[in-house]
Write an enzyme that holds these catalytic residues in place. Structure first.
Site, PDB file in Angstrom:
ATOM      1  N   HIS A  28       0.546  -1.419  -0.207  1.00 26.40           N
ATOM      2  CA  HIS A  28      -0.401  -0.103  -0.078  1.00 26.40           C
ATOM      3  C   HIS A  28       0.673   1.287  -0.112  1.00 26.40           C
ATOM      4  O   HIS A  28       1.150   2.234   0.827  1.00 26.40           O
ATOM      5  CB  HIS A  28      -1.407   0.110   0.693  1.00 26.40           C
ATOM      6  N   HIS A  82      -4.978  -8.517  15.552  1.00 27.70           N
ATOM      7  CA  HIS A  82      -4.759  -7.625  14.485  1.00 27.70           C
ATOM      8  C   HIS A  82      -5.826  -7.796  13.538  1.00 27.70           C
ATOM      9  O   HIS A  82      -5.693  -8.637  12.584  1.00 27.70           O
ATOM     10  CB  HIS A  82      -3.522  -7.203  14.252  1.00 27.70           C
ATOM     11  N   GLU A  84      -6.273  -6.188  10.215  1.00 32.40           N
ATOM     12  CA  GLU A  84      -5.451  -6.279   8.187  1.00 32.40           C
ATOM     13  C   GLU A  84      -5.450  -7.321   8.072  1.00 32.40           C
ATOM     14  O   GLU A  84      -5.121  -8.420   8.725  1.00 32.40           O
ATOM     15  CB  GLU A  84      -4.401  -4.918   8.560  1.00 32.40           C
ATOM     16  N   ASP A  86      -3.736  -8.957   5.685  1.00 31.39           N
ATOM     17  CA  ASP A  86      -2.085  -9.725   5.816  1.00 31.39           C
ATOM     18  C   ASP A  86      -2.488 -10.771   6.606  1.00 31.39           C
ATOM     19  O   ASP A  86      -1.705 -11.317   5.870  1.00 31.39           O
ATOM     20  CB  ASP A  86      -1.661  -8.224   5.788  1.00 31.39           C
ATOM     21  N   HIS A 148      -0.806  -0.283  15.443  1.00 29.85           N
ATOM     22  CA  HIS A 148      -1.153   1.017  14.665  1.00 29.85           C
ATOM     23  C   HIS A 148      -2.770   0.855  13.796  1.00 29.85           C
ATOM     24  O   HIS A 148      -3.075   1.707  13.589  1.00 29.85           O
ATOM     25  CB  HIS A 148      -0.429   0.429  12.951  1.00 29.85           C
ATOM     26  N   ASP A 167       2.006  -6.425  14.279  1.00 24.34           N
ATOM     27  CA  ASP A 167       2.572  -5.471  13.364  1.00 24.34           C
ATOM     28  C   ASP A 167       4.230  -4.701  13.688  1.00 24.34           C
ATOM     29  O   ASP A 167       4.665  -4.429  13.065  1.00 24.34           O
ATOM     30  CB  ASP A 167       2.029  -4.239  12.675  1.00 24.34           C
ATOM     31  N   TYR A 194      10.592   0.549   8.171  1.00 17.59           N
ATOM     32  CA  TYR A 194       9.127  -0.074   8.173  1.00 17.59           C
ATOM     33  C   TYR A 194       7.899   0.842   9.573  1.00 17.59           C
ATOM     34  O   TYR A 194       7.207   1.301   9.735  1.00 17.59           O
ATOM     35  CB  TYR A 194       8.852  -1.370   9.463  1.00 17.59           C
ATOM     36  N   HIS A 227       5.155  -9.089  10.621  1.00 19.64           N
ATOM     37  CA  HIS A 227       6.381  -8.843   9.415  1.00 19.64           C
ATOM     38  C   HIS A 227       7.969  -9.625   9.460  1.00 19.64           C
ATOM     39  O   HIS A 227       8.323  -8.782  10.902  1.00 19.64           O
ATOM     40  CB  HIS A 227       6.412  -7.968   8.458  1.00 19.64           C
TER      41      HIS A 227
HETATM   42 FE1  FEO Z   1      -1.117  -3.873   9.868  1.00 18.71          FE
HETATM   43 FE2  FEO Z   1       0.018  -5.982   8.666  1.00 18.71          FE
HETATM   44  O1  FEO Z   1      -1.070  -5.070   8.969  1.00 18.71           O
END
Ligand code: FEO
Length: 396
Positions: A28, A82, A84, A86, A148, A167, A194, A227
């Site tokens: 993104h 989370h 999101e 991913d 986040h 994250d 990051y 990640h």
């Molecule tokens: Fe906020 Fe890795 O997604």
């Protein structure tokens, strides 16, 4: 798929079962030249727990890793730290595969997951301080709203001193290694990029949250982010870096970020650079079409000053500068001093538009500006050198 994957253990009975995305190059708007991973973790105990999932296109990779260790249907709980996608978009499939396990999440996590996947799940909502005994181990939950997303949450495995903060503390790196001590110092550069591109606007909240976690006196041996590489050798290193970045620690770096049409703004940029260097700044020239916006943001993290240069196009700033300023404004970089310069043919307007854009976020901007019409002459070049020197004196 069975029998071919290396099993990765963080602590006895705690496994990494995520997926490696070698090919993603744009996250993104953030460039990911090294790809990334989606980290999910499996904890085996009297009750078996899966912590987070992976992007849906990697569902089978995660399932393969889980299946190497246990029959997936033996998972009792899934923790969704989370919403999101991913980390959650494999949830519907894995829930189906397991047969309706309990899905543990924050209150906002439940709302977010319901809105995303529109299917009933056996939710259990937790808040900060709640714990879950799974046999030999106790899991503790810490809500981390806006770190986040509003739903974000950390999971901590008490007996093993393992923090799974989703994250937070991540990096976008795809590699064969899973632990930070298996790679070189490059990991900190990825972690900085990051932080700057994802977490920077949340700096005050990060400081508060780290303080809260420190006060809880929870020892941490391993940090398993969602990640990139897992921090096990010295997890304090990344926590300390987050504190310093959030406090706005800078060095003598000053950036000259610019674009150019026919070379005039570039000539000014190079003259300014000369002035900055003469005053002892660690100056860097960053052309907007040669550097990705997310790499410039990473460079900004420890810089004290940023000079922005644009030619005037149709009475406004160059489109690449508009793109960069829109992106940068959203990240709210604090404590930087900005200077503006540019060139024009007749009407001008780039600097005015840049200033207006920066003023929207109340950035600290130097009143003085540098402009040149058409091609800067030797006198204007000399003025640009002086402009750079003066800027450096103000900033350093
Ligand atoms: Fe906020 Fe890795 O997604």
């Amino acid at each position: 798929m069975g029998g071919t994957m290396e099993i990765v253990e963080l602590k006895k009975g705690i496994y990494w079962v995520g997926a490696i995305d070698w090919n993603v190059r744009d996250f993104h708007g953030y460039s990911t030249p090294s790809g990334t991973t989606y980290n999910a973790y499996l904890i085996l105990d009297e009750k078996n727990v899966l912590v987070d999932t992976v992007k849906s296109s990697f569902y089978l990779e995660m399932l393969g890793r889980i299946s190497e260790i246990i029959d997936p249907s033996k998972i009792d709980f899934i923790i969704s730290n989370h919403v999101e996608m991913d980390h959650s978009s494999s949830l519907p499939e894995i829930v189906e595969r397991i047969g309706n396990p309990v899905v543990i999440t924050s209150e906002r996590g439940q709302k977010g997951l319901e809105k995303h996947y529109k299917r009933p799940m056996n939710f259990k909502v937790v808040k900060t301080g709640d714990t879950l005994s799974i046999g030999q181990r106790t899991l503790a939950f810490v809500e981390a709203p806006m770190l986040h997303w509003p739903d974000s949450m950390f999971t901590y495995v008490k007996e093993d001193r393992v923090l799974l903060p989703n994250d937070a503390f991540g990096q976008h790196i795809a590699s064969c290694q899973r632990f930070e001590d298996e790679v070189g110092d490059d990991v900190m550069k990825h972690a900085a990029k990051y932080y700057a591109n994802i977490l920077w606007p949340l700096a005050p909240l990060i400081l508060k949250k780290i303080d809260e976690v420190v006060k809880m006196e929870i020892p941490i041996d391993v940090i398993g982010p969602s990640h990139g590489l897992i921090w096990r050798k010295d997890p304090g290193r990344i926590i300390q870096a987050y504190v310093e970045w959030s406090q706005g620690k800078t060095n003598k770096k000053i950036l000259v970020v610019y674009d150019t049409m026919w070379g005039s703004t570039e000539a000014l940029a190079k003259a300014i650079l000369k002035g900055l260097i003469e005053e002892g700044a660690e100056a860097k020239l960053l052309h907007l079409r040669s550097n990705h916006r997310s790499d410039i943001i990473e460079e900004m993290l420890e810089a004290r000053g940023v000079l922005l240069g644009s030619p005037t196009l149709n009475n406004g700033m160059f489109p690449t500068m508009g793109d960069f300023l829109t992106y940068m404004r959203g990240l709210k970089p604090k404590g930087k001093f900005f200077g503006l310069f540019g060139s024009y043919g007749w009407g001008g307007g780039a600097i005015k538009e840049m200033r207006k854009s920066l003023e929207q976020e109340k950035f600290n901007i130097w009143e003085k500006e540098l402009t040149a019409q058409y091609i800067p002459d030797p006198e204007e070049i000399q003025k640009a050198i002086e402009f750079g020197k003066e800027f450096a004196k103000k900033v350093l």
